[in-house]
Scaffold this motif. Structure first.
Motif: not given
Length: 211
Positions: A94-100, A142-145
């Motif tokens: 989910h984090l990756l989806h938002q990052a993309l 992602v890592n910031a989240r």
């Protein structure tokens, strides 16, 4: 209690499908692998659950052997280590989806995924090859989240129209019922999801992209 069972051939071997009156096991779905674990009877008889799948909206547990006494009452134990690793990877998708969408553009849409305990794979649409700089930006997002220690808020039964009107991201290739499960992370992610997740993004630890 075991309410139903049957033997099936799988990869030229006989395994058993078990259905319980109640189960803590999460079945495979939405790209996420099913839970493993074991059943234990009062006298210590143990049957290992190799996988859990969904069939006609029923959780079906795959076992190598049948219990000695099928009428026993069992304690069902999920492999907590595998479950936790899978939760981490599912939340990371989910984090990756938002990052993309943030780095590449809002046209990016998930086309598929595979969420295992050891890794995740995320399929999406984009019109160009991703540059090394963009990959770094995606990882950093992602890592910031993760470092932000965001709590995950789950609303288990929200009317579909209400969830979409409030901004929840729905993948319209998927089939949804009248009520949906809404997952919220901080103030940037609101999605429909029926899978398992960590309670806080910090549990993920670190996110890296490899090929």
């Amino acid at each position: 209690l075991i309410t139903r069972y049957r033997a099936i051939e799988q990869k030229k071997k006989t395994v058993y499908q078990l259905v319980f009156n109640y189960t803590p096991f999460y079945p495979e779905g939405g790209g996420q692998v099913g839970d493993k674990g074991y059943l234990e009877s009062a006298n210590g008889d143990i049957v290992y659950i190799l996988d859990t799948k969904r069939e006609n909206n029923v959780a079906v547990h795959i076992a190598k052997h049948l219990p000695k006494n099928l009428t026993d009452t069992f304690t069902a134990v999920v492999d907590s280590n595998q479950r936790f690793r899978t939760e981490c990877n599912h939340t990371a998708t989910h984090l990756l989806h938002q990052a993309l969408r943030e780095v590449l553009g809002s046209h990016v849409e998930q086309k598929g995924s595979a969420v295992h305990s050891k890794y995740l794979r995320f399929d999406f649409s984009h019109f160009a090859k991703i540059t090394p700089e963009e990959l770094k930006d995606i990882e950093s997002f992602v890592n910031a989240r993760i470092e932000g220690k965001l709590d995950l808020i789950v609303q288990p039964a929200v009317p579909l129209e209400q969830a979409v009107s409030e901004g929840a991201m729905a993948l319209f290739g998927e089939k949804y019922g009248g009520e949906v499960r809404v997952l919220e992370m901080g103030d940037f992610s609101l999605e429909l999801c029926g899978g398992i997740h960590v309670q806080n993004t910090k549990d993920i630890g670190l996110f890296t992209i490899s090929f």
